[in-house]
Design a protein around this motif. Structure first.
Motif, short mmCIF file in Angstrom:
data_model
loop_
_atom_site.label_atom_id
_atom_site.label_comp_id
_atom_site.label_asym_id
_atom_site.label_seq_id
_atom_site.Cartn_x
_atom_site.Cartn_y
_atom_site.Cartn_z
N ASP A 33 30.22 4.98 24.74
CA ASP A 33 30.33 5.41 23.49
C ASP A 33 31.51 5.93 22.70
OD1 ASP A 33 27.01 4.45 23.58
OD2 ASP A 33 27.44 6.05 24.44
N ASP A 34 32.52 6.53 24.04
CA ASP A 34 33.44 7.03 23.15
C ASP A 34 34.92 7.25 23.82
OD1 ASP A 34 33.08 8.78 25.13
OD2 ASP A 34 32.43 10.83 24.14
N GLU A 35 36.03 6.98 23.78
CA GLU A 35 37.41 7.54 24.48
C GLU A 35 36.87 8.26 25.48
OE1 GLU A 35 40.79 6.03 25.15
OE2 GLU A 35 39.43 5.50 23.21
N ARG A 36 36.54 9.41 26.34
CA ARG A 36 36.16 9.01 27.64
C ARG A 36 35.27 8.38 28.80
NH1 ARG A 36 32.57 13.05 30.25
NH2 ARG A 36 32.82 13.59 31.88
N GLU A 37 34.15 8.07 27.96
CA GLU A 37 33.59 6.74 28.84
C GLU A 37 34.42 5.77 29.26
OE1 GLU A 37 29.73 6.09 27.50
OE2 GLU A 37 29.30 8.10 27.49
N TYR A 44 32.41 11.17 35.38
CA TYR A 44 31.59 11.91 34.49
C TYR A 44 31.49 13.49 34.59
CZ TYR A 44 28.04 11.98 30.30
OH TYR A 44 27.35 12.38 29.39
#
Length: 160
Positions: free
Chosen positions: A84-88, A158
């Motif tokens: 869903d985002d850059e971290r994921e 996570y």
């Protein structure tokens, strides 16, 4: 995180059931039912029946999970790899590297175990089915280990 755990647990169950169903395809359940002018006879492995039921029910459970979670259309096809985002996206990359290492290690060890099983079977047992079951078990265990390691690494990353 729920989407990764759901998909990974589903994959692990799929691989375990698939491995068991294909390791013991020769064990049979024989049953029958008769009625006026109708007869039904079933010759089937119970593990294969459980596997087929899982193949029917899991996509339904997955669709319900996706709908209730409100996931985006882009994440419906591949839940465990969707980010869903850059971290994921970075978490997914690290988890994939871990799963790849586990997969390669299991394949190398599995080839050694399979060679040993072939040698022992040819030398002492003379049972071809044992080698077949060993090979199917190695493949299923490798897939389970890769899926579980992906899920574990993804969840640990996570939580950081």
């Amino acid at each position: 995180m729920k989407k990764v755990v759901f998909e990974s647990v589903g994959n692990v169950l799929l691989f375990v059931l698939m491995g068991l169903a294909f390791m013991f395809p020769f064990s049979r359940y024989e049953g029958g039912a008769t009625a006026d002018g109708f007869s039904l006879s079933v010759h089937l492995s119970p593990l294969m029946a459980v596997f087929v039921v899982f193949l029917v029910l899991y996509p339904i459970a997955r669709a319900v999970f996706v709908r209730r979670s409100g996931l985006h259309a882009s994440t419906r096809d591949n839940l465990e790899l969707a980010a869903d985002d850059e971290r994921e996206l970075q978490i997914t990359g690290r988890a994939l590297r871990t799963a790849y290492r586990v997969l390669m290690t299991c394949l190398i060890v599995g080839l050694g175990v399979l060679a040993a099983a072939q040698f022992l079977s040819a030398t002492f047992l003379g049972d071809v089915v044992a080698v077949y079951r060993t090979a199917v078990g190695i493949i299923a265990a490798t897939l389970v280990a890769a899926s579980a390691s992906y899920c574990i690494r993804w969840c640990l990353e996570y939580r950081k």
